[in-house]
Design a protein around this motif. Structure first.
Motif, PDB file in Angstrom:
ATOM      1  N   TYR A   1     -32.680  83.776 -70.165  1.00 41.53           N
ATOM      2  CA  TYR A   1     -31.952  84.676 -69.191  1.00 41.53           C
ATOM      3  C   TYR A   1     -32.568  84.775 -68.009  1.00 41.53           C
ATOM      4  CZ  TYR A   1     -30.438  89.305 -67.504  1.00 41.53           C
ATOM      5  OH  TYR A   1     -29.814  89.909 -66.708  1.00 41.53           O
ATOM      6  N   LEU A   2     -31.512  84.539 -66.938  1.00 42.49           N
ATOM      7  CA  LEU A   2     -32.174  84.706 -65.450  1.00 42.49           C
ATOM      8  C   LEU A   2     -31.713  86.035 -64.531  1.00 42.49           C
ATOM      9  CD1 LEU A   2     -33.705  83.463 -63.013  1.00 42.49           C
ATOM     10  CD2 LEU A   2     -31.629  81.948 -62.707  1.00 42.49           C
ATOM     11  N   HIS A   3     -32.208  86.651 -64.031  1.00 43.75           N
ATOM     12  CA  HIS A   3     -31.584  87.372 -63.298  1.00 43.75           C
ATOM     13  C   HIS A   3     -32.210  87.368 -61.730  1.00 43.75           C
ATOM     14  CE1 HIS A   3     -29.909  91.505 -62.206  1.00 43.75           C
ATOM     15  NE2 HIS A   3     -30.840  91.620 -61.477  1.00 43.75           N
ATOM     16  N   VAL A   4     -31.340  87.094 -60.856  1.00 40.77           N
ATOM     17  CA  VAL A   4     -31.789  86.868 -59.426  1.00 40.77           C
ATOM     18  C   VAL A   4     -31.278  88.157 -58.765  1.00 40.77           C
ATOM     19  CG1 VAL A   4     -31.678  85.274 -57.444  1.00 40.77           C
ATOM     20  CG2 VAL A   4     -31.564  84.308 -59.930  1.00 40.77           C
TER      21      VAL A   4
ATOM     22  N   ALA B   1     -36.954  85.806 -70.501  1.00 42.09           N
ATOM     23  CA  ALA B   1     -36.185  86.446 -69.507  1.00 42.09           C
ATOM     24  C   ALA B   1     -37.134  86.157 -68.184  1.00 42.09           C
ATOM     25  CB  ALA B   1     -35.901  87.848 -69.389  1.00 42.09           C
ATOM     26  N   VAL B   2     -36.351  85.571 -67.367  1.00 38.32           N
ATOM     27  CA  VAL B   2     -36.878  85.244 -65.755  1.00 38.32           C
ATOM     28  C   VAL B   2     -36.178  86.169 -64.755  1.00 38.32           C
ATOM     29  CG1 VAL B   2     -37.606  83.511 -64.209  1.00 38.32           C
ATOM     30  CG2 VAL B   2     -37.681  82.977 -66.865  1.00 38.32           C
TER      31      VAL B   2
ATOM     32  N   THR C   1     -24.387  80.244 -75.294  1.00 28.74           N
ATOM     33  CA  THR C   1     -24.911  81.043 -74.232  1.00 28.74           C
ATOM     34  C   THR C   1     -25.817  80.053 -73.336  1.00 28.74           C
ATOM     35  OG1 THR C   1     -24.647  83.220 -75.355  1.00 28.74           O
ATOM     36  CG2 THR C   1     -26.270  82.915 -73.389  1.00 28.74           C
ATOM     37  N   ALA C   2     -26.809  79.466 -74.014  1.00 27.79           N
ATOM     38  CA  ALA C   2     -27.688  78.399 -73.212  1.00 27.79           C
ATOM     39  C   ALA C   2     -26.891  77.697 -72.512  1.00 27.79           C
ATOM     40  CB  ALA C   2     -28.666  77.845 -74.445  1.00 27.79           C
ATOM     41  N   THR C   3     -25.774  76.985 -73.149  1.00 25.54           N
ATOM     42  CA  THR C   3     -25.060  75.723 -72.422  1.00 25.54           C
ATOM     43  C   THR C   3     -24.412  76.437 -71.369  1.00 25.54           C
ATOM     44  OG1 THR C   3     -24.661  74.941 -74.781  1.00 25.54           O
ATOM     45  CG2 THR C   3     -23.223  74.121 -72.791  1.00 25.54           C
ATOM     46  N   VAL C   4     -23.829  77.706 -71.518  1.00 23.36           N
ATOM     47  CA  VAL C   4     -23.081  78.274 -70.402  1.00 23.36           C
ATOM     48  C   VAL C   4     -24.139  78.524 -69.278  1.00 23.36           C
ATOM     49  CG1 VAL C   4     -21.677  80.333 -69.525  1.00 23.36           C
ATOM     50  CG2 VAL C   4     -21.238  79.013 -71.647  1.00 23.36           C
ATOM     51  N   ARG C   5     -25.146  79.040 -69.633  1.00 23.69           N
ATOM     52  CA  ARG C   5     -26.260  79.288 -68.453  1.00 23.69           C
ATOM     53  C   ARG C   5     -26.846  78.180 -67.835  1.00 23.69           C
ATOM     54  NH1 ARG C   5     -30.004  83.440 -72.401  1.00 23.69           N
ATOM     55  NH2 ARG C   5     -28.971  85.180 -72.019  1.00 23.69           N
ATOM     56  N   GLU C   6     -26.841  77.107 -68.412  1.00 21.01           N
ATOM     57  CA  GLU C   6     -27.409  75.841 -67.639  1.00 21.01           C
ATOM     58  C   GLU C   6     -26.488  75.564 -66.565  1.00 21.01           C
ATOM     59  OE1 GLU C   6     -28.858  72.453 -69.879  1.00 21.01           O
ATOM     60  OE2 GLU C   6     -30.077  73.410 -71.180  1.00 21.01           O
ATOM     61  N   VAL C   7     -25.086  75.778 -66.904  1.00 19.75           N
ATOM     62  CA  VAL C   7     -23.913  75.320 -65.846  1.00 19.75           C
ATOM     63  C   VAL C   7     -23.991  76.548 -64.860  1.00 19.75           C
ATOM     64  CG1 VAL C   7     -21.504  74.806 -65.679  1.00 19.75           C
ATOM     65  CG2 VAL C   7     -22.545  73.908 -67.640  1.00 19.75           C
ATOM     66  N   SER C   8     -23.928  77.450 -65.398  1.00 17.45           N
ATOM     67  CA  SER C   8     -23.725  78.822 -64.391  1.00 17.45           C
ATOM     68  C   SER C   8     -24.955  78.965 -63.509  1.00 17.45           C
ATOM     69  CB  SER C   8     -23.328  79.914 -65.084  1.00 17.45           C
ATOM     70  OG  SER C   8     -24.431  80.555 -65.856  1.00 17.45           O
ATOM     71  N   TYR C   9     -26.197  78.655 -63.718  1.00 12.87           N
ATOM     72  CA  TYR C   9     -27.238  78.816 -63.129  1.00 12.87           C
ATOM     73  C   TYR C   9     -27.536  77.656 -61.974  1.00 12.87           C
ATOM     74  CZ  TYR C   9     -28.724  82.451 -66.374  1.00 12.87           C
ATOM     75  OH  TYR C   9     -28.827  83.646 -67.004  1.00 12.87           O
TER      76      TYR C   9
END
Length: 715
Positions: free
Chosen positions: A691-694, A655-656, A77-85
């Protein structure tokens, strides 16, 4: 959609050389789409399982994975988030600033484009003039099978959103880009037919004499118009006009496609029509239940409509709309579509609910821009003379209709630490999330086991809360004065009743400009603080000693009256008659840093950090019995530093959440990606994920104009 489908071979026929049939290619496309939806559904289910597991975990670190499977899932999840964010920096050309979407959605849409193009040209030689008709047939079949996906992504009652745990607002971005991919496919489809006919100078003849060609060309023209008007600069011109023309052109497009397509592929037209009917029926049925009084209170049997709202004007051209005892429930962070025909006839706008269900009322803060939002403010400001004296205006009420609630965010109670950042009216999204977690703290502290399901050990796993609000003027502090004071009082009460209460909360408010061209204010605190000063104190008129509340006196001072013994200013930093914006970014809130101002008036007075002896509500400070409200700072925050300080103490996933202008959102995205990489979450260092929610607001979604709208996604 074929330009000459009336003469084409059956879709079940192969084009030879091992090429799948046209129907098979359509099924292959939907196999890919279905796999993507299935993967998103699986992730959503796993996220829900993890959230439930954390609330059942009675250990001291419930938000930290404790098994090999969940450790592996957290790493992936952390790897995917770094790319997707990841988000490129904005591109500036003169006065134009172009913001880019995050990499994750872009990669998904690029994957969709690649799949479509492969299916369109697989084993077809585009240089062979005798294959041009085959390309025309193939692209027509691939184009028409994309229609259901466009409608699946467009509905408010969204099937994909339900499965994937996403709001229809987030999916609307994908809806637009799938539609643009459809336009590209139909353009290629039309282009190869024109290319084939062009060898014989036959294009004009076909357009004038062939009915199928006429209908196909009409469908392409309408689709081109829809695509052009869907771009943000066009949508921003007028929300009401965009909605009306979008509905009309959609009907014309569907009719033209239905008349153009042969019977064997008309099913791809009927499916979108069915999806549209389902969405409308579901919305109207739910709307009837939500708004008709007969479904709710028996004592209102004589009333037809359930909801009546009060309209109250606030500083900054903001209207506070309040609905007492609404007929539907909601979760913090959701929004509804609000309609008031007596004020803004035939208009329906989405607004974030700025209250929580425990309030037993829906509250909205709506900034007056154009169209309906301005009419709301004018209606609330009928007692104009009261506003002129800066007094509280009388409230006006009217019947309103609501549709919703809509919106989706992962429950924040499952995270160890939560950082909430808001810019301006973005606080209407973050404040309810903040209050929701504090209310869970309060219930747990009071030992309200009867309100906790038997299957869970706690109401929230959150230990730390960090709230940052960036505003232009002190007057905006009044919007959430009572709410923020109430939650701080709740935390104070928890500390008094439970000696082992180990929760932390810290609130900072950054003031960047002063809309009223105020002179600096000075805040003086006594040595012994018994209860927190209210935000209301900071929002009063300049030039007077307005109020003394909780032993806090607020004075507006001119430059000449500012002495060395007085606390430093935190207002605009300019003399009366000139405006000021504090452009400095504050690296450390605990250090008094001079603020650089850009002023329109006389020479500025240097503005520094407020002389509030700010302290967070941490366990080690319980003995002091001292409650200090927050940081009041002139300048702009540095999200990276704020987030890093929270992450350094996190004992589980954090979470941010950010809601504000595009610049703030992009800055937070880049900060989260950088910090995640810096902590090497994906490399097995033991650091926890982020976890980031914009939640972007305003006209970025094209839903309405002005920053009264808080919705997710982005252009």
């Amino acid at each position: 959609m074929s330009m000459a489908m009336g003469d084409m071979p059956a879709g079940s026929m192969s084009m030879g050389d091992g090429i799948p049939s046209l129907f098979t290619l359509q099924k292959m496309y939907w196999a890919v789409v279905g796999s993507a939806i299935g993967a998103a559904t699986l992730v959503n289910v796993l996220d829900r399982v993890i959230a439930s597991h954390r609330l059942r975990d009675s250990s001291l670190t419930p938000a930290k994975p404790k098994s090999l499977f969940f450790n592996l899932y957290a790493t992936v999840t952390a790897t995917v988030r770094e790319v997707s964010y990841a988000t490129p920096r904005p591109f500036r050309l003169g006065g134009l600033t172009l913001h880019f979407p995050p990499l994750g959605p872009v990669l998904i849409m690029l994957a969709n484009l690649v799949v479509v193009m492969v299916l369109c040209f697989y084993k077809l030689d585009t240089t062979d003039v005798w294959k041009w008709e085959d390309v025309g047939y193939r692209t027509g079949f691939i184009a028409i099978c994309q229609l259901p996906l466009i409608f699946l992504l467009a509905g408010r009652q969204n099937i994909i959103g339900f499965l994937a745990g996403m709001s229809y607002v987030s999916l609307n971005w994908y809806h637009r880009w799938v539609a643009r991919t459809l336009w590209l496919t139909t353009t290629i489809h039309m282009g190869f037919w024109f290319r084939d006919w062009g060898r014989w100078n036959y294009i004009t003849y076909q357009l004038y004499n062939d009915p199928l060609t006429k209908r196909g060309f009409a469908a392409w023209v309408i689709l081109t118009f829809i695509v052009i008007t869907s771009f943000a600069p066009i949508r921003r011109l007028s929300y009401e006009f965009f909605v009306i023309q979008h509905l009309i052109t959609f009907v014309g497009f569907i009719v033209a496609v239905w008349m153009h397509a042969p019977n064997e592929v008309k099913v791809w037209v009927w499916i979108p029509i069915g999806l549209l009917v389902f969405d409308r029926l579901a919305r109207y049925t739910w709307g009837a239940y939500a708004n008709l009084a007969i479904f709710h209170r028996k004592n209102k049997a004589n009333a037809l409509w359930e909801h009546s709202a009060t309209f109250t004007p606030l500083p900054g051209n903001v209207t506070c709309v309040t609905i007492e005892n609404p007929g539907i429930g909601w979760q913090p962070g959701q929004h509804v579509f609000l309609t008031c025909h007596s004020v803004a006839p035939l208009q329906c706008h989405p607004f974030t609910i700025a209250s929580i269900p425990e309030d037993n009322k829906m509250k909205f803060f709506i900034r007056a821009e154009n169209g309906g939002t301005r009419r709301f403010f004018r209606y609330a400001s009928k007692s104009d003379s009261l506003l002129g004296n800066r007094q509280v205006a009388g409230m006006s009420s009217s019947t309103v209709f609501i549709e919703g609630p809509y919106g989706s965010i992962r429950p924040l109670r499952q995270f160890d630490s939560v950082v909430l950042l808001a810019g301006g009216m973005g606080a209407t999204f973050t404040v309810p999330l903040l209050r929701d977690i504090v209310s869970a703290w309060k219930l747990e502290s009071n030992g309200s086991k009867e309100q906790m399901p038997a299957r869970i050990a706690r109401l929230t796993a959150t230990k730390r809360l960090r709230f940052v609000w960036v505003i232009k003027s002190r007057s905006q502090l009044t919007y959430f004065d009572s709410e923020l004071q109430s939650l701080l009082a709740d935390v104070s009460e928890c500390r008094r009743t439970r000696s082992n209460f180990e929760k932390e909360i810290e609130i900072s408010i950054y003031i960047t400009c002063d809309e009223k061209l105020d002179p600096p204010i000075s805040v003086s605190l006594p040595s012994q603080t018994v209860s927190p000063p209210t935000l209301e104190t900071f929002a009063q008129d300049e030039g007077k000693n307005i109020s003394k509340k909780d032993n806090v006196s607020i004075n507006s001072l001119s430059a000449e009256s500012t002495s060395t013994s007085a606390p430093v200013a935190t207002g605009s930093g300019c003399l009366p008659g000139g405006g000021c914006c504090c452009t400095a970014q504050i690296e450390d809130e605990d250090i008094n840093t001079a603020c650089a101002c850009t002023c329109s008036g006389p020479a500025p007075v240097q503005s520094e950090k407020a002389a509030l002896d700010v302290k967070s509500l941490r366990p080690e400070e319980v003995a002091s019995k001292e409650i200090i409200y927050s940081n009041i700072i002139s300048g702009r925050p540095m999200p990276r530093i704020i987030i890093r300080k929270v992450l350094e103490k996190a004992e589980g996933e954090s979470a941010v959440v950010v809601c504000g202008p595009r610049g703030l959102a992009d800055d937070v995205r880049r900060s989260v990606v950088s910090l995640s990489d810096e902590r090497a979450v994906h490399k097995g260092t033991g650091a926890q994920g982020i976890y980031l929610h914009v939640e972007n607001f305003g006209i970025t979604r094209g839903m309405t104009k002005g920053d009264n709208l808080i919705l997710a996604g982005g252009e």
